[in-house]
Design a protein around this motif. Structure first.
Motif, PDB file in Angstrom:
ATOM      1  N   ASP A  48       0.815  -1.223   0.037  1.00 64.43           N
ATOM      2  CA  ASP A  48      -0.106  -0.165  -0.052  1.00 64.43           C
ATOM      3  C   ASP A  48       0.634   1.303  -0.036  1.00 64.43           C
ATOM      4  OD1 ASP A  48      -2.592  -1.243  -0.169  1.00 64.43           O
ATOM      5  OD2 ASP A  48      -2.431  -1.577   2.076  1.00 64.43           O
ATOM      6  N   GLN A  49       2.112   1.247  -0.164  1.00 66.45           N
ATOM      7  CA  GLN A  49       2.871   2.303  -0.280  1.00 66.45           C
ATOM      8  C   GLN A  49       3.204   2.258  -1.807  1.00 66.45           C
ATOM      9  OE1 GLN A  49       6.352   2.189   2.380  1.00 66.45           O
ATOM     10  NE2 GLN A  49       4.826   1.926   3.998  1.00 66.45           N
ATOM     11  N   TRP A  50       3.031   3.388  -2.610  1.00 67.58           N
ATOM     12  CA  TRP A  50       2.934   3.331  -4.070  1.00 67.58           C
ATOM     13  C   TRP A  50       3.671   4.762  -4.513  1.00 67.58           C
ATOM     14  CZ3 TRP A  50      -2.805   2.755  -5.981  1.00 67.58           C
ATOM     15  CH2 TRP A  50      -3.375   1.625  -5.406  1.00 67.58           C
ATOM     16  N   ALA A  51       4.311   5.493  -3.781  1.00 71.89           N
ATOM     17  CA  ALA A  51       5.171   6.630  -4.084  1.00 71.89           C
ATOM     18  C   ALA A  51       5.913   7.074  -2.867  1.00 71.89           C
ATOM     19  CB  ALA A  51       4.320   7.848  -4.666  1.00 71.89           C
ATOM     20  N   GLU A 204      -4.377   8.596  -9.329  1.00 72.19           N
ATOM     21  CA  GLU A 204      -4.838   8.669 -10.769  1.00 72.19           C
ATOM     22  C   GLU A 204      -4.039   7.813 -11.610  1.00 72.19           C
ATOM     23  OE1 GLU A 204      -5.794  12.314 -12.534  1.00 72.19           O
ATOM     24  OE2 GLU A 204      -5.707  13.470 -10.445  1.00 72.19           O
ATOM     25  N   ALA A 205      -3.148   7.087 -11.192  1.00 69.19           N
ATOM     26  CA  ALA A 205      -2.358   6.316 -11.840  1.00 69.19           C
ATOM     27  C   ALA A 205      -2.355   4.920 -11.344  1.00 69.19           C
ATOM     28  CB  ALA A 205      -0.803   6.513 -12.216  1.00 69.19           C
ATOM     29  N   ALA A 206      -2.457   3.593 -12.203  1.00 71.56           N
ATOM     30  CA  ALA A 206      -2.447   2.234 -11.722  1.00 71.56           C
ATOM     31  C   ALA A 206      -0.968   2.121 -11.161  1.00 71.56           C
ATOM     32  CB  ALA A 206      -2.784   1.460 -12.454  1.00 71.56           C
ATOM     33  N   PRO A 207      -0.781   1.640  -9.951  1.00 71.85           N
ATOM     34  CA  PRO A 207       0.508   1.342  -9.350  1.00 71.85           C
ATOM     35  C   PRO A 207       1.181   0.353 -10.154  1.00 71.85           C
ATOM     36  CG  PRO A 207      -1.176   0.529  -7.954  1.00 71.85           C
ATOM     37  CD  PRO A 207      -1.786   1.250  -9.054  1.00 71.85           C
ATOM     38  N   LEU A 208       0.679  -0.571 -10.714  1.00 68.58           N
ATOM     39  CA  LEU A 208       1.616  -1.572 -11.482  1.00 68.58           C
ATOM     40  C   LEU A 208       2.143  -1.226 -12.954  1.00 68.58           C
ATOM     41  CD1 LEU A 208      -0.497  -4.784 -10.660  1.00 68.58           C
ATOM     42  CD2 LEU A 208       1.616  -4.117  -9.587  1.00 68.58           C
ATOM     43  N   ALA A 209       1.271  -0.214 -13.411  1.00 71.24           N
ATOM     44  CA  ALA A 209       1.453   0.614 -14.667  1.00 71.24           C
ATOM     45  C   ALA A 209       2.425   1.582 -14.542  1.00 71.24           C
ATOM     46  CB  ALA A 209       0.229   1.163 -15.162  1.00 71.24           C
ATOM     47  N   VAL A 210       2.675   2.144 -13.549  1.00 72.08           N
ATOM     48  CA  VAL A 210       3.831   3.149 -13.104  1.00 72.08           C
ATOM     49  C   VAL A 210       5.097   2.153 -12.561  1.00 72.08           C
ATOM     50  CG1 VAL A 210       4.439   4.584 -11.022  1.00 72.08           C
ATOM     51  CG2 VAL A 210       2.140   4.768 -12.060  1.00 72.08           C
ATOM     52  N   THR A 242      -4.137  -8.006 -15.362  1.00 71.62           N
ATOM     53  CA  THR A 242      -4.368  -7.446 -13.979  1.00 71.62           C
ATOM     54  C   THR A 242      -5.695  -6.972 -13.716  1.00 71.62           C
ATOM     55  OG1 THR A 242      -3.271  -5.514 -14.144  1.00 71.62           O
ATOM     56  CG2 THR A 242      -1.990  -7.165 -13.613  1.00 71.62           C
ATOM     57  N   GLU A 243      -6.079  -6.930 -12.642  1.00 73.33           N
ATOM     58  CA  GLU A 243      -7.187  -6.248 -12.298  1.00 73.33           C
ATOM     59  C   GLU A 243      -7.340  -4.616 -12.611  1.00 73.33           C
ATOM     60  OE1 GLU A 243      -8.840  -6.912  -8.243  1.00 73.33           O
ATOM     61  OE2 GLU A 243      -7.859  -8.965  -8.189  1.00 73.33           O
ATOM     62  N   ARG A 259     -10.884   2.894 -10.047  1.00 70.78           N
ATOM     63  CA  ARG A 259     -10.498   2.667  -8.706  1.00 70.78           C
ATOM     64  C   ARG A 259      -9.525   1.591  -8.652  1.00 70.78           C
ATOM     65  NH1 ARG A 259     -16.228   3.191  -8.692  1.00 70.78           N
ATOM     66  NH2 ARG A 259     -16.304   0.980  -9.462  1.00 70.78           N
ATOM     67  N   PHE A 260      -8.215   2.053  -8.805  1.00 71.51           N
ATOM     68  CA  PHE A 260      -7.096   1.082  -8.615  1.00 71.51           C
ATOM     69  C   PHE A 260      -6.835   0.659  -7.554  1.00 71.51           C
ATOM     70  CE2 PHE A 260      -6.000   3.842 -12.483  1.00 71.51           C
ATOM     71  CZ  PHE A 260      -6.212   2.979 -13.482  1.00 71.51           C
ATOM     72  N   VAL A 261      -6.318  -0.886  -7.298  1.00 74.56           N
ATOM     73  CA  VAL A 261      -6.259  -1.417  -6.169  1.00 74.56           C
ATOM     74  C   VAL A 261      -4.568  -2.046  -5.791  1.00 74.56           C
ATOM     75  CG1 VAL A 261      -8.406  -1.847  -5.857  1.00 74.56           C
ATOM     76  CG2 VAL A 261      -7.109  -3.637  -6.831  1.00 74.56           C
ATOM     77  N   GLY A 262      -3.918  -1.880  -7.206  1.00 77.43           N
ATOM     78  CA  GLY A 262      -2.205  -2.454  -6.916  1.00 77.43           C
ATOM     79  C   GLY A 262      -2.535  -4.229  -7.169  1.00 77.43           C
TER      80      GLY A 262
END
Length: 263
Positions: A48-51, A204-210, A242-243, A259-262
């Protein structure tokens, strides 16, 4: 848990790490290095830490690099220099993480402080920022840091900084001109901008995409244009089922915010 040399603030999915040794111009000691390694490991492993934002407390210095006084004392005790060794574990960790780093530079960024800039994905600076290096002035090689800077700005400038030492300083405006930083701001607006950038990424960005984008770009640079660009096609498939990718498509069609969830 509380740290001695760094401050850690968490807002939603953003972690902000602030070097907190203003009396030493935020120099990095053995203890600081251990704390950085700990917080970076947590960032790497926490879903849950994305940046992450990295900055330094005060107006005088972002980071003055190695805590030379400590390194000198240890050299006298052991008869050999070991200053470099405290940096390698946490810099290796930072370079291995595919999550994004935003670096906000205020004041002096010297020597080993370059690691944090070179290994960050987005770098912004306050108008009072200055970049310089003193490795050669105290008998050390600037290898890793200068190599990292050479990926971000003209080689001739990096070589002059590294070889001329303390006598060649790059201002925030010059760092922007040469591509080291992407924006220069008044000091009082620096952290607001850093949080804004991080918020754009996590909300606003999907974490896996980032993370996949970072993997693709850095992997392409490592391989050069002939092999690098084809390599990026292989990365695109990492997240296609991925979801979050499915949610992104659904949200676009339904004209709503995803609604991105990682996952």
């Amino acid at each position: 848990m509380p740290f001695k040399d760094i401050l850690v603030e968490k807002r939603r999915r953003i972690v902000c790490v602030t070097l907190n040794r203003p009396e030493r111009m935020n120099a990095i000691s053995v203890e600081t290095s251990g704390e950085l390694l700990q917080v970076l490991t947590d960032y790497r492993d926490h879903p849950d830490q994305w940046a992450m934002i990295i900055t330094g407390v005060g107006d005088k210095a972002f980071c003055s690099g190695m805590y030379v006084t400590e390194a000198a004392n240890k050299t006298q005790e052991k008869g050999k220099t070991e200053g470099y060794t405290i940096f390698k574990p946490w810099t290796d960790m930072m370079q291995s993480i595919r999550k994004p780093f935003i670096c906000a530079v205020n004041g002096y960024c010297v020597g080993g402080g370059w690691h944090l800039v070179a290994d960050s994905d987005i770098v912004i600076a306050s108008e009072n920022a200055q970049f310089l290096d003193t490795h050669v002035n105290i008998g050390l090689i600037n290898g890793v840091e200068a190599a990292g800077f050479a990926w971000k700005m003209p080689l001739g400038i990096v070589m002059r900084m590294a070889l001329e030492g303390r006598h060649f300083r790059v201002s925030a405006a010059q760092a922007y001109q040469w591509g080291l930083v992407s924006e220069v701001l008044p000091r009082e607006k620096l952290m607001d901008k850093a949080w804004e950038i991080a918020t754009h990424i996590v909300e606003e960005a999907a974490p896996l995409a980032v993370q996949g984008t970072k993997k693709a770009v850095l992997g392409a640079i490592d391989r050069g244009p002939t092999e690098g660009i084809p390599y990026t096609w292989t990365v695109l498939t990492d997240i296609q089922d991925t979801e979050d990718t499915k949610e992104g498509f659904r949200a676009f069609v339904e004209k709503r915010k995803p609604r991105f969830v990682g996952r």
